[in-house]
Scaffold this active site. Structure first.
Site: not given
Length: 406
Positions: A81-82, A213, A249, A345
């Site tokens: 998300g960040t 997550h 990758t 967070c």
């Protein structure tokens, strides 16, 4: 002085911190192990191992696009998300700065949105921070007044991570596009995706961030929806993977796991959402019956066809008079009940919540607020046990808290 909390030995874990992270679904683990142990090729390789790995990426992208009702090419995988928020906000601002340098967001955004805007201010952009009402809903009048000819981006979270308020995305999008179709609308969908219905094309959304997550997928993976023809400058340069939008990758095990998590979450979605709303309302009703407890944000659900007038189904923020949040958190933990005292967070850097201040929570409650967050596996029995623990703990803790009864 030692406080005897009078609890028996913990026999079962009750996890009510699902807004922080979720337990990974077993099928997600199996999919990831399959990729890591058998189909471990680099998706850029030209041989069969590479082709097989590439199929996992394509399958996940297809599943996500199907749920959102968007084109597969509009999904870019990220580390979470960040990164998705940074890529959307900084990337869009930098790519479109010739049209203007005015940006808009709200006063209750997550740090991964707020801090990129702070950085952009240091680069010469001007940012307007919109106020919210006592429930945490963005003021549409303030938005309309804030929009200017040089506005290029508006960023608003779908669901607030601390109090669970659902924002009026359809109304916000309509106001933005009425001013100018060229103004980009970014939505932080990290707490909303998988909990409420979000269809970008119906809500005027140009960019949307999601984290794996938060919906029973692995950590370290997420995606950014980028509407076709929207200009975003890549933040990570290198080998040109994902059509030059995000080099490096691909994290194939993570991507495959995310795709499987999305597949599982959206099975019988409406039924699961309704069940969670019922549990939430029962939980809130019982909290409101306790002395010295107030529920923040909207206490009740969004109406059936008016999602912006209520709460998301999984988050409950409650303040407890004369009890420090950290003390109550650890008292519940002693009984095997896991909750949060704020956004996980930033919980390692304790500070008074800007969201609680923005919605006008009284000073005495600012350091006395707990977030309970559920998932589709949460049971009625678990919430009952949590309420029973609170009813036993609150009077006991208040006896030993400054300002409480002696």
């Amino acid at each position: 002085m030692e406080i005897n909390l009078g609890h028996s030995a913990v026999t079962k874990e009750i996890y009510l911190d699902n807004a922080a992270t979720t337990r990974v679904y077993p099928s997600v683990c199996e999919k990831m192990v399959e990729v890591m142990s058998r189909d471990y090729g680099n998706p850029s390789s030209l041989h069969m191992k590479g082709f097989t790995a590439e199929q996992y990426v394509k399958e996940a992208r297809k599943r996500i696009a199907s749920v959102l009702k968007v084109d597969e090419k509009e999904i870019v995988f990220t580390s979470g998300g960040t990164e998705s928020n940074n890529m959307a906000i900084i990337g869009a601002a930098m790519a479109n700065k010739r049209r203007g340098k005015h940006l808009i967001t709200t006063s209750i955004e997550h740090a991964s949105v707020y801090n990129p805007f702070i950085w952009l201010e240091e680069q010469g952009f001007e940012v307007t921070y919109l106020p919210v009402d006592c429930h945490g809903v963005v003021s549409l009048d303030a938005l309309e007044k804030a929009l200017r000819d040089d506005t290029i981006l508006v960023s608003v979270m779908a669901v607030n991570n601390e109090i669970g308020t659902v924002q009026p995305l359809d109304d916000i999008g309509a106001v933005i596009k009425k001013k100018s179709p060229e103004i980009l609308f970014h939505v932080d969908g990290i707490q909303g995706f998988g909990k409420i219905e979000i269809y970008p094309s119906k809500l005027w959304i140009d960019l949307m961030s999601v984290s794996g997550h938060k919906l029973h997928g692995p950590k370290g993976i997420g995606f950014l929806y980028i509407k076709n023809k929207v200009k975003v400058r890549p933040l990570i340069l290198g080998g040109g993977q994902q059509k030059d939008m995000r080099s490096g990758t691909e994290n194939v095990p993570g991507i495959a796991g995310l795709g499987e998590a999305v597949h599982q979450v959206f099975k019988n979605f409406s039924e699961k959402q309704e069940r969670l709303y019922v549990l939430r309302e029962q939980f809130v009703d019982r909290l409101e019956q306790m002395e010295g407890v107030r529920v923040n944000g909207f206490p009740h659900r969004a109406s059936e066809r008016n999602l912006h007038q209520g709460a998301a189904p999984h988050v409950v923020s409650a303040s407890f008079e004369n009890i420090r949040a950290e003390v109550l958190l650890h008292a519940l933990e002693e009984r095997g009940i896991y909750v949060s005292s704020g956004s996980a967070c930033s919980s390692n850097h304790p500070a008074i919540s800007g969201t609680l201040r923005a919605v006008g929570v009284e000073k005495k409650y600012l350091d006395a607020t707990i977030r309970f967050s559920m998932c589709y596996d949460t049971t009625e029995e678990e919430l009952q046990t949590c309420c029973e623990a609170l009813e036993a703990l609150l009077p006991m803790l208040r006896r030993f808290t400054r300002g409480g009864k002696r």
